[in-house]
Enzyme design. Structure first.
Site, PDB file in Angstrom:
ATOM      1  N   TYR A 178      12.940   7.209  58.884  1.00 49.92           N
ATOM      2  CA  TYR A 178      12.442   6.343  57.816  1.00 49.92           C
ATOM      3  C   TYR A 178      11.328   5.465  58.403  1.00 49.92           C
ATOM      4  O   TYR A 178      11.496   4.913  59.506  1.00 49.92           O
ATOM      5  CB  TYR A 178      13.598   5.489  57.297  1.00 49.92           C
ATOM      6  CG  TYR A 178      13.173   4.431  56.322  1.00 49.92           C
ATOM      7  CD1 TYR A 178      12.698   4.777  55.060  1.00 49.92           C
ATOM      8  CD2 TYR A 178      13.226   3.087  56.650  1.00 49.92           C
ATOM      9  CE1 TYR A 178      12.293   3.815  54.168  1.00 49.92           C
ATOM     10  CE2 TYR A 178      12.830   2.108  55.748  1.00 49.92           C
ATOM     11  CZ  TYR A 178      12.360   2.479  54.517  1.00 49.92           C
ATOM     12  OH  TYR A 178      11.958   1.523  53.633  1.00 49.92           O
ATOM     13  N   LYS A 206      19.923   2.556  47.958  1.00 48.98           N
ATOM     14  CA  LYS A 206      19.686   3.916  47.490  1.00 48.98           C
ATOM     15  C   LYS A 206      20.910   4.438  46.710  1.00 48.98           C
ATOM     16  O   LYS A 206      21.211   3.919  45.667  1.00 48.98           O
ATOM     17  CB  LYS A 206      19.331   4.796  48.688  1.00 48.98           C
ATOM     18  CG  LYS A 206      18.299   4.149  49.652  1.00 48.98           C
ATOM     19  CD  LYS A 206      16.945   3.891  49.038  1.00 48.98           C
ATOM     20  CE  LYS A 206      16.041   3.004  49.885  1.00 48.98           C
ATOM     21  NZ  LYS A 206      15.843   3.404  51.264  1.00 48.98           N
ATOM     22  N   ASP A 235      22.324   6.657  60.510  1.00 49.91           N
ATOM     23  CA  ASP A 235      21.803   6.228  59.215  1.00 49.91           C
ATOM     24  C   ASP A 235      22.201   7.304  58.210  1.00 49.91           C
ATOM     25  O   ASP A 235      21.642   8.405  58.209  1.00 49.91           O
ATOM     26  CB  ASP A 235      20.277   6.070  59.315  1.00 49.91           C
ATOM     27  CG  ASP A 235      19.644   5.597  58.007  1.00 49.91           C
ATOM     28  OD1 ASP A 235      20.275   5.736  56.946  1.00 49.91           O
ATOM     29  OD2 ASP A 235      18.498   5.091  58.052  1.00 49.91           O
ATOM     30  N   ARG A 263      27.697 -17.973  53.931  1.00 52.14           N
ATOM     31  CA  ARG A 263      26.923 -17.057  54.780  1.00 52.14           C
ATOM     32  C   ARG A 263      27.889 -16.169  55.557  1.00 52.14           C
ATOM     33  O   ARG A 263      27.671 -14.972  55.733  1.00 52.14           O
ATOM     34  CB  ARG A 263      25.998 -17.822  55.739  1.00 52.14           C
ATOM     35  CG  ARG A 263      25.186 -16.859  56.566  1.00 52.14           C
ATOM     36  CD  ARG A 263      24.186 -17.428  57.580  1.00 52.14           C
ATOM     37  NE  ARG A 263      23.947 -18.826  57.593  1.00 52.14           N
ATOM     38  CZ  ARG A 263      24.592 -19.705  58.387  1.00 52.14           C
ATOM     39  NH1 ARG A 263      25.511 -19.292  59.233  1.00 52.14           N
ATOM     40  NH2 ARG A 263      24.315 -20.990  58.305  1.00 52.14           N
TER      41      ARG A 263
HETATM   42  C1  PLP Z   1      15.405   2.796  52.473  1.00 51.00           C
HETATM   43  C2  PLP Z   1      15.885   3.245  53.783  1.00 51.00           C
HETATM   44  C3  PLP Z   1      16.116   2.339  54.822  1.00 51.00           C
HETATM   45  C4  PLP Z   1      15.849   0.861  54.676  1.00 51.00           C
HETATM   46  O1  PLP Z   1      16.680   0.247  53.744  1.00 51.00           O
HETATM   47  P1  PLP Z   1      16.254  -1.011  52.845  1.00 51.00           P
HETATM   48  O2  PLP Z   1      17.441  -1.245  52.010  1.00 51.00           O
HETATM   49  O3  PLP Z   1      15.028  -0.601  52.081  1.00 51.00           O
HETATM   50  O4  PLP Z   1      15.942  -2.132  53.785  1.00 51.00           O
HETATM   51  C5  PLP Z   1      16.601   2.831  56.019  1.00 51.00           C
HETATM   52  N1  PLP Z   1      16.831   4.147  56.196  1.00 51.00           N
HETATM   53  C6  PLP Z   1      16.608   5.052  55.219  1.00 51.00           C
HETATM   54  C7  PLP Z   1      16.902   6.490  55.474  1.00 51.00           C
HETATM   55  C8  PLP Z   1      16.134   4.634  53.992  1.00 51.00           C
HETATM   56  O5  PLP Z   1      15.891   5.540  53.030  1.00 51.00           O
END
Ligand code: PLP
Length: 385
Positions: free
Chosen positions: A104, A201, A176, A52
């Site tokens: 998001y 992504k 982000d 972990r």
């Molecule tokens: C998809 C996404 C998230 C969340 O990420 P996960 O891997 O789905 O938990 C956060 N911010 C943005 C801009 C995203 O596109």
């Protein structure tokens, strides 16, 4: 590669954090599918005690992502939300956060439905003018959370301007960077303290892994976040770490094609009679184009469109009639996706707030993949007919 810092992005994407396996010479980092590590005597071990806390496949990935963002430290999490959750756990009851009004959907949900219950206050602010942030700063403010480009209306937030305000008031600035990827934008170089990625992504890039990451060059923040990761347990597994290491090796090549295809499609849609509005930061008439140009290397493959005169039924019909684009949530994979934010990714945002942010019922978001652009253009043309 021991120190990849002097190499270019593509070389880092392929080599950073990775060494041939010391026991066999295997060129690819093995999937260390283990939960624990044998110790010589209590407390004497090779740096790994329990998985972990640390796993060699994950460590290689963390180093690679950190290198791509120009960061000292990286941490991987079981999802993007798991990474964000760790940043929120730096806060204490009474603390306040300033964030954007176009986020998001899952980020908005976590802030309002989870951390608001722990006595943390969130201000959702139009951050396209960074000076708006100042009005909300008080003695309790701890964190600025910026997402740029925003999802799905592709607003651009000036990271450098946010960083200046954060430094003046000793606040943490977290960005982000999911939509841009480290290939197009490096927030730490612009003064941010923490960068977050939904690795799911562009970094993973093949729609086969859910993962998140944080990077920072601040040792104190890194130690706190690593403590939270180990204490709270949102760690990713070694198999997924391996898949992302593999995905990263083509990040630069994929991003070039995402940007190329994105530009062609944005230009095609801009003058299309069925399109009322298009959101893509590469247009010179995009309200934040100059900032996008200043802080991004290129404009990416995310495009949102508002369909002219389309009600929900017509919007659904169009969203369901693509043949190459698939109707699905998520983005950043090699395959093209179309998404209806109002009922899919952003359904957790109340209608009124959603529409105020421009996420109307006739808005579709395209994640342009790396297929042949002629096929994508034809597919869009047919769907809009
Ligand atoms: C998809 C996404 C998230 C969340 O990420 P996960 O891997 O789905 O938990 C956060 N911010 C943005 C801009 C995203 O596109």
């Amino acid at each position: 590669m021991k120190d990849a810092s002097s190499y270019g992005f593509g070389t880092k994407a392929i080599h950073a954090g990775q060494e041939p396996d010391p026991t066999t010479g295997a060129i690819m980092t093995p999937i260390y599918q283990t939960s624990t590590y044998v110790q010589e005597s209590p407390g004497t071990h090779k740096g790994y005690a329990y998985a972990r806390g640390k796993n060699p496949t994950r460590v290689a990935l963390e180093k690679c992502i950190a290198a791509l963002e120009g960061a000292e430290f990286g941490l991987c999490f079981s999802s993007g939300m798991g990474a964000m959750d760790a940043v929120c756990k730096l806060l204490r009851p009474g603390d306040e956060v300033i964030t954007g009004d176009d986020l998001y959907g899952g980020s908005y949900r976590m802030f309002t439905k989870v951390f608001a219950h722990y006595g943390i206050k969130f201000h959702f602010v139009n951050m396209t003018d960074a000076q708006n942030i100042r009005k909300y700063i008080n003695a309790n403010t701890k964190l600025i959370w910026a997402e740029t480009p925003t999802n799905p209306t592709m607003q651009i937030i000036d990271i450098e301007a946010c960083a200046k305000i954060a430094k003046e008031h000793k606040l943490i600035l977290a960005v982000d960077n999911t939509f841009a990827s480290p290939y197009l934008q490096n927030p730490l170089a612009l003064g941010a303290d923490i960068v977050m990625h939904s690795v799911t992504k562009y970094l993973g890039g093949h729609s086969d892994v859910v993962m998140g990451a944080l990077v920072t060059s601040n040792k104190d923040l890194y130690e706190q976040l690593a403590f939270i990761l180990n204490s709270c347990g949102a760690n990713p597994g070694p198999m997924d770490s391996f898949l992302v290491l593999r995905g990263l090796k083509t990040l630069h090549v994929r991003m070039d094609r995402h940007c190329y295809n994105g530009r062609k499609i944005a230009e095609f849609l801009k003058t299309h009679p069925k399109i009322e509005k298009i959101y893509w930061p590469g247009f010179t008439d995009h309200p934040n184009h100059d900032i996008a140009k200043k802080q991004m290397k290129d404009f990416g493959g995310m495009i949102s469109i508002v369909l002219k005169g389309a009600d929900l039924k017509e919007t659904f019909r169009i969203a369901s009639s693509f043949k190459v684009f698939s109707l699905a949530e998520s983005l950043g994979g090699v395959e093209s996706l179309v998404n209806h934010p109002a009922t899919m990714t952003h359904a957790s945002i109340p209608q009124e707030e959603r529409e105020r942010a421009g996420v109307v019922d006739n808005l579709l978001r395209l994640s342009v993949g790396i297929e042949n652009v002629e096929d994508l253009l034809k597919d869009i043309e047919n769907a809009l007919k």
